[in-house]
Structures are given as structure tokens and as C-alpha cells.
Write an enzyme that holds these catalytic residues in place. Structure first.
Site, PDB file in Angstrom:
ATOM      1  CB  SER A 177     -38.050 -26.924   0.836  1.00 28.62           C
ATOM      2  OG  SER A 177     -38.507 -27.980   0.087  1.00 28.62           O
ATOM      3  CE1 TYR A 222     -37.622 -33.121  -8.070  1.00 31.95           C
ATOM      4  CE2 TYR A 222     -36.986 -31.793  -9.960  1.00 31.95           C
ATOM      5  CZ  TYR A 222     -37.860 -32.062  -8.924  1.00 31.95           C
ATOM      6  OH  TYR A 222     -38.981 -31.278  -8.761  1.00 31.95           O
ATOM      7  CD  GLU A 269     -42.895 -35.817  -2.077  1.00 30.92           C
ATOM      8  OE1 GLU A 269     -42.806 -34.626  -2.458  1.00 30.92           O
ATOM      9  OE2 GLU A 269     -43.122 -36.150  -0.913  1.00 30.92           O
ATOM     10  N   GLY A 283     -30.328 -30.042   3.189  1.00 34.06           N
ATOM     11  CA  GLY A 283     -30.186 -31.301   2.458  1.00 34.06           C
ATOM     12  C   GLY A 283     -31.005 -32.435   3.042  1.00 34.06           C
ATOM     13  CB  ALA A 284     -32.793 -32.978   6.060  1.00 36.81           C
ATOM     14  CG  ASP A 340     -40.002 -27.711  -2.515  1.00 40.29           C
ATOM     15  OD1 ASP A 340     -40.957 -28.493  -2.331  1.00 40.29           O
ATOM     16  OD2 ASP A 340     -38.891 -28.078  -2.941  1.00 40.29           O
ATOM     17  CB  SER A 362     -32.690 -24.660  -1.610  1.00 38.56           C
ATOM     18  OG  SER A 362     -33.596 -25.695  -1.876  1.00 38.56           O
TER      19      SER A 362
END
Ligand code: GLA
Length: 382
Positions: free
Chosen positions: A127, A223, A35, A123-124, A173, A129
Site C-alpha cells: 500500500s 478488483y 482480505e 506495486g508489491a 490501507d 499508494s
């Protein structure tokens, strides 16, 4: 892939635009470990999942472009020669961002219409988006014969996010969504973009995602700040990225780097090592070690990288107490979203019951959960 979803999206397109579309499925992703290493040009171990975005898309003979987000019951019309990133534009910026990046690279496209819907929560941390951006770029590449490679397509998706939504995300992602394979994790080197598919049949275990239902409003700026901190440390040590910094070099320069930045850089170096160890563990079917690495990753994300939150920490702590959970960690950018848990199949329901009750008691709200399997990446649906 949800056949009902595909049918619904196709029918809506036919109804609104009266032409026959091409259909694209673009999955979300999980990340097993690694991560905040992607934008530091390190290693990650994600995979595409069996849930994602389904899109119908086709050239339009009428002026302008129209995009419809079915689940949000939202429509956006725009012109190819007037693309602007919108404040709080949400999904619109991913669609227009991709178009903008395609045009920036000198490719010519005509007007088009699209309709999309999905079965991944927004939003969880799945990805959605990147899945959306990939669907748009594959769709446009196909209907306008752009001749793009898959790598070019994901670079366009990433640039769309960087330039149109302002999040300086890495490539993980988009890569995972594009290149996923059933029952495989992707061991990706984010510097060379070379990847290896790692077979992963975890037999009596499964991947359980638990959604905190939390999304921190400052997550995007936090971020970007993390990314900046890492870049500052790398530059101070004469490197282009943390990938070129060794543990020894970092340790030798400890006094020159502010304490918090030192910890963040150290986390990145350690997390890269954990990814390599995780791949070894998977190859040996040593799921205990894989789980231990996941807990260590969470500890680092919480204490050193400081991207966790109370709700995520709480869920990981509950998992730690249970023998049936081999590993648990926050997944994705952080500040909310999901934990990913490696859990014994037979004990999954009872663990979820405990977790739901405890979470409800502590935070006064419910968790949602998903069992995911590692699946195929983006594809055209015939
Ligand atoms: C988000 C970003 C990715 C990656 C993760 C953290 O998902 O989009 O590029 O940086 O956070 O690992």
C-alpha cells in the site's frame, strides 16, 4: 524510519525550493487476515509497518504546485484550479486526487511544493499508494491548518484513490497507515470504523513478506469486478452490503445467485469469521491457530474469490511443507504482490533459501523478501 531517507528528502526540498519544509512519515501496511472484506463493510486485521514514504512539503509563494518523486526521478507541476486525473498518471493521480478531494469538501489551500521518497517497494502490496495519499493529506492539513480529523483525512485519501485512479478500494490501507501502533495489529470494523488495537508480541515468530515480483496488468479492473459482484449479491438479498447478510440467508438463496458469485459472497462471510477467530487466537497467544486461519484464508482467496495467481499459490504451497511456517497467504488485492508468512525466527533464513531456489527453478526469476514489524502510523517528523 530510515534517517538517511529523511535527510535525503529534506535536502532535496531545500535545494529545489529554498524554503524549510515540514516532514511527514507515512508507513505502508501489512494485513494479517481479512482480505477483500473492507469494501464489504466487514472486519480486517492490518497493521502499519516500519517502512513507508517520507515527504517534505511546504507552501509555495510562486505560481503553481510542483511535486517531485525522488525515487522515480520524476517531477509533476500542476495548478490548483486545473486538476485532472491523468491516464497512466501513476503517483501523480494520488497527489492531485487528494488536492481535488480537499477542494471538493470546501477547504481552501494555497500553492505548495513537495518532495517524497520511500523504502517500500511499489506495486508489491504494501500500500505505498495509500501511504503516499496519507502523506499528502497530512502535509496539506498541517501547513494550511485545515482542522481535519484523522478519520476525515483517510476518507480523503480513499476518495482520491476511488475518484482519481479509478480503483474502488476500501478503507483498510489508509486506516492502517494512519492509525498503526508499535507491536499492535488493528482490529477494524469497516462499517463503524471503530477499531481496537490488539497487542501482538509473537516472541519466537516473525512476519516474513515474500514478493513474487508479479503485477497483473488487469488487477485493477478485476478488483472492481469483485466489488461489483459482492454488491450485486447483497442487493439481491435486500441488503446494503454483505455485512448485513447472514450465512443462513445466503444459503437459503443459493439457487437465485450465480455459482461463482455465491462462492465470492460466501468467502467474504467466512473471511469475516476468520478475522474474529484470529483476534481470539492472538489474545491467547495461540499462533498455531492463527497460522491455520491464514492458510484457510489463502485457500478461499484462491478457489472461491479467485484473486490469487500461480506464483502466489506456489509460495504458499512451499510454506505448507515446512514445519517452521505456521501460516502463509497472499496479502492485499491479489493477482501478484506478496505472501505474508508467520515464520519461526530461527528457521527464517533456511526457509528463504529453499523458497528462493524453488521459485527460481519454477519461474526463472528471483523473489525478494522483507521482515516487517508492526509500527507507528503516520506522523510529523520534527
Ligand atoms: C487492496 C485495497 C484494500 C483491500 C485489499 C484487499 O489493498 O486497497 O482496500 O480491499 O486490497 O483486502
Amino acid at each position: 524510519m530510515d534517517q538517511l531517507l529523511i535527510g535525503t528528502v529534506r535536502d532535496h526540498f531545500l535545494e529545489y525550493f529554498r524554503t524549510s519544509p515540514i516532514m511527514v512519515f507515512s508507513p505502508g501496511r501489512v494485513n494479517l487476515i481479512g482480505e477483500h472484506t473492507d469494501y464489504n463493510l466487514g472486519y480486517v486485521l492490518p497493521g502499519a509497518i516500519d517502512k513507508g514514504i517520507c515527504m517534505a512539503i511546504q507552501e509555495s509563494k510562486t505560481p503553481g504546485c510542483t511535486a517531485i518523486a525522488l525515487d522515480l526521478e520524476d517531477t509533476h507541476s500542476f495548478h490548483l484550479d486545473d486538476l485532472k486525473s491523468l491516464d497512466a498518471g501513476g503517483w501523480r493521480n494520488y497527489v492531485m486526487g487528494v488536492v481535488h478531494e480537499i477542494e471538493q469538501r470546501g477547504y481552501k489551500i494555497n500553492n505548495f511544493n513537495l518532495v517524497f521518497g520511500g523504502d517500500i517497494p511499489v506495486g508489491a502490496g504494501f500500500s505505498s499508494s495509500a501511504a503516499l495519499a496519507n502523506a499528502v493529506v497530512i502535509g496539506l492539513h498541517t501547513i494550511f491548518n485545515l482542522g481535519l480529523s484523522k478519520i476525515e483525512m483517510i476518507q480523503i485519501s480513499q476518495a482520491a484513490e476511488n475518484n482519481f485512479t479509478g480503483v474502488q478500494c476500501g478503507i483498510m490501507d489508509q486506516f492502517a497507515s494512519m492509525f498503526g501502533k508499535e507491536n499492535h495489529a488493528i482490529f477494524l470494523d469497516c462499517r463503524s470504523l471503530k477499531s481496537e488495537l490488539i497487542p501482538l508480541n509473537q516472541h519466537e515468530y516473525e512476519w516474513l513478506l515474500i514478493n513474487t515480483g508479479v503485477k497483473h496488468s488487469l488487477a485493477d479492473s478485476a478488483y472492481n469486478q469483485r466489488r461489483r459482484s459482492c454488491e450485486v449479491v447483497a442487493r439481491a438479498l435486500g441488503a446494503d452490503s454483505l455485512r448485513d447478510v447472514t450465512r443462513e440467508k445466503l444459503a437459503q438463496n443459493r439457487t437465485r445467485i450465480p455459482g461463482k458469485d455465491f462462492q465470492k459472497a460466501l468467502f467474504v462471510l467466512e473471511e469475516n469469521e476468520r478475522v474474529i477467530k484470529a483476534v481470539e487466537a492472538i489474545r491467547k497467544s495461540d499462533f498455531k491457530s492463527l497460522g491455520r486461519l491464514m492458510y484457510e484464508s489463502h485457500q478461499g482467496l484462491q478457489m472461491q474469490y479467485e484473486v490469487s495467481c500461480e506464483e502466489l499459490d506456489f509460495l504458499v504451497e512451499i510454506a505448507r511443507d515446512q514445519d517452521c511456517i505456521l501460516g502463509s497467504r497472499m496479502m492485499g488485492g491479489g493477482f501478484g504482490g506478496c505472501t505474508i508468512n508467520l515464520v519461526k525466527k530461527d528457521d527464517c533464513d533456511s526457509f528463504l533459501k529453499t523458497a528462493s531456489n524453488d521459485y527460481q527453478k519454477r519461474f526463472g526469476k528471483a523473489i525478494t523478501s522483507f521482515i516487517v514489524s508492526l509500527s507507528e502510523g503516520c506522523k510529523l517528523i520534527l
